[in-house]
Design an enzyme around this catalytic site. Sequence first.
Site, PDB file in Angstrom:
ATOM      1  N   GLU A 284      -2.877 -56.186 -68.722  1.00  0.00           N
ATOM      2  CA  GLU A 284      -4.350 -55.609 -69.078  1.00  0.00           C
ATOM      3  C   GLU A 284      -4.494 -53.654 -68.770  1.00  0.00           C
ATOM      4  OE1 GLU A 284      -7.435 -55.809 -71.247  1.00  0.00           O
ATOM      5  OE2 GLU A 284      -7.930 -57.885 -69.626  1.00  0.00           O
ATOM      6  N   ASP A 288      -3.844 -50.727 -71.431  1.00  0.00           N
ATOM      7  CA  ASP A 288      -5.486 -49.974 -71.512  1.00  0.00           C
ATOM      8  C   ASP A 288      -4.644 -48.604 -71.456  1.00  0.00           C
ATOM      9  OD1 ASP A 288      -7.312 -51.471 -71.894  1.00  0.00           O
ATOM     10  OD2 ASP A 288      -8.034 -51.524 -69.094  1.00  0.00           O
ATOM     11  N   SER A 483      -9.526 -56.211 -75.430  1.00  0.00           N
ATOM     12  CA  SER A 483      -8.469 -55.181 -74.434  1.00  0.00           C
ATOM     13  C   SER A 483      -7.839 -54.104 -75.317  1.00  0.00           C
ATOM     14  CB  SER A 483      -7.984 -56.410 -73.616  1.00  0.00           C
ATOM     15  OG  SER A 483      -8.659 -57.314 -72.869  1.00  0.00           O
ATOM     16  N   ASP A 527     -16.764 -51.395 -93.441  1.00  0.00           N
ATOM     17  CA  ASP A 527     -17.968 -52.735 -93.124  1.00  0.00           C
ATOM     18  C   ASP A 527     -17.115 -53.993 -93.774  1.00  0.00           C
ATOM     19  OD1 ASP A 527     -20.182 -54.576 -92.980  1.00  0.00           O
ATOM     20  OD2 ASP A 527     -20.947 -54.128 -94.839  1.00  0.00           O
ATOM     21  N   GLY A 546     -23.473 -54.925 -93.885  1.00  0.00           N
ATOM     22  CA  GLY A 546     -24.015 -54.151 -93.251  1.00  0.00           C
ATOM     23  C   GLY A 546     -23.792 -54.919 -91.665  1.00  0.00           C
ATOM     24  N   ASP A 548     -24.032 -56.754 -87.750  1.00  0.00           N
ATOM     25  CA  ASP A 548     -24.024 -58.401 -87.707  1.00  0.00           C
ATOM     26  C   ASP A 548     -23.592 -58.516 -86.689  1.00  0.00           C
ATOM     27  OD1 ASP A 548     -21.020 -59.261 -87.405  1.00  0.00           O
ATOM     28  OD2 ASP A 548     -21.244 -58.625 -89.903  1.00  0.00           O
TER      29      ASP A 548
END
Length: 569
Positions: A284, A288, A483, A527, A546, A548
């Site tokens: 992790e 990053d 992540s 989108d 749009g 959601d």
Amino acid sequence: MIALAALVTSCTSSPKAKQTSDNGSPNPAVHLVAAAPGVVTFYLALPYNANSLTDAATKAASPGPEYRHFVPLARAGGQYGATDKDISTVGDAVTGLGLGFAVDPTRLFARVFGTPAQWQKALGSPLGQQAGSASNPFVTYSLPDEVPDQLQSSGTTLLVGDADVYDAASDGSRPSSINSPDATKPGAEAWPVDTGSPLTASCQNPLLTAKQVYTPAQILDAYGIDQLTARAKGTPVVTVIDLGGGWSDQDLALAGQCWGYAPPAVAQSQGDGVPTRITNVDDETSLDLQTVAAVVPGGQLRLVQTTNGDAAFLDGFSRAIADPKGQPDVLTVSYGGCAIAEQDADPGYVKVVDSVLAMAALTGVATLIAAGDSGSTTCGAAVAGTTMSYPAVSPFVTAVGGTRLVLGQGNERTGEVVWNDSVYGGQGAGGGGTSRTQSKPWYQSKVNPGPMRTVPDGAALADMSPGWPVVLDGALQTVGGTSGATPFTAAALALVSANERAAGRPPIGLANGWFYSVEGQSGTFYDVTEGNNDLESVGCCQAAPGYDRASGLGVPHWATLPATVPAVG
């Protein structure tokens, strides 16, 4: 071509420093505390003006007359945090027990600390203790059910009854915390492959040959980062909050050689309970750092290394925004948990963390949080309906969901759907749905008809194959999840913020007011209209034109979106 072998770079460490008041004089009661061996730290919520802080942060993050009118942390803490009188009263009570006491620079909470022997003397009984293990190298200390009145006086509350301390002697091999593709399971569709071109790398690996992983250059091209970088000025500053994971500077250097960039040095600081650097490499944390470095190789990259305990968010966030080197443009976190469980267990803790995040927004820091990798059911099938991840549902963060990206020639984006790997036999999908614990924030008024916060706010690549590249212990792997999407989006936003600062304007701060103000405007977001993130058949959530709850506003188009930054109020 180079093979994936270990290289050596260096990592710098930064000392803690006391905060100062607005006039520059030191305030001994309000400062960061350096982590020290053998010290156990708990957190004490202080009385503060939560409503006024929220109002001020909202105005600073909303396009309008006070947009990006940020306040220095010392002034914000003095205006909205605990008063000197309250601090003095509480501090005298705590130190009278023989414990250490330091008010965080936000003045929203205090650190109460001491050795186990000092805590036993103060409490009249020993702290509970659970030993660490190779896979979880933290000793967990717990408070007894009854504590002295001095720790629960009027207006103050102890937050979280457990405290972790890193035990380097027990650190060993740990299970992976992020997703990677398995072999195709019977009845499942075959995993997608990288159809983009060109694919360039200075390293050799079977994943590249099999086209199971995207290169950073492909992703940067697809989302317009290359065009953003060409115009960017200034030095972006990104702080990664690391909950309990180690990393390798050799892996970071190797990733840079493989993908053709020089990684920035990492300025690391330690949180409470982590007096020494965590050495065991964690996927992790590595993902990053390597993802941010690929986007902003010329930037400042910072890491706040905390424990993986319940209170680590509070410690990490506060240290990031009170950094003696100055505040970052963006802080990014790729962790989260079941919001319902955390809220039920300690609503006071959630309130204080939300307030610290509001303080970040008020002082000009953007916070990006992974929306989670469990689709619309972070708490699992045992809890009916949708359940979201905390702190992604906090009103003062940008929650990042996941997509599956399809590329063509020139690495043009040719398709994108909501990330859900269940069709390939995987168990991951982008976090998204409706919170049960957080009310609808102001910036969602036009897109969210309900009364509660919905997530995500936006999305980016999270598919496992082809997925994000990460070098772990000298070997290239492909991984998936928000992540990867989150530090990538955070680093891109930091480029925009640094450009604003270079032009003599304030940083961006919390981006949600800006992002939602351009909803539906052509060229701002890709989108995402196909796919869903439903892993437990709860009927949520489906992508649509749009906004959601599966992809949020969509994927930021970084080549054109920065031109729509609202003017400073």
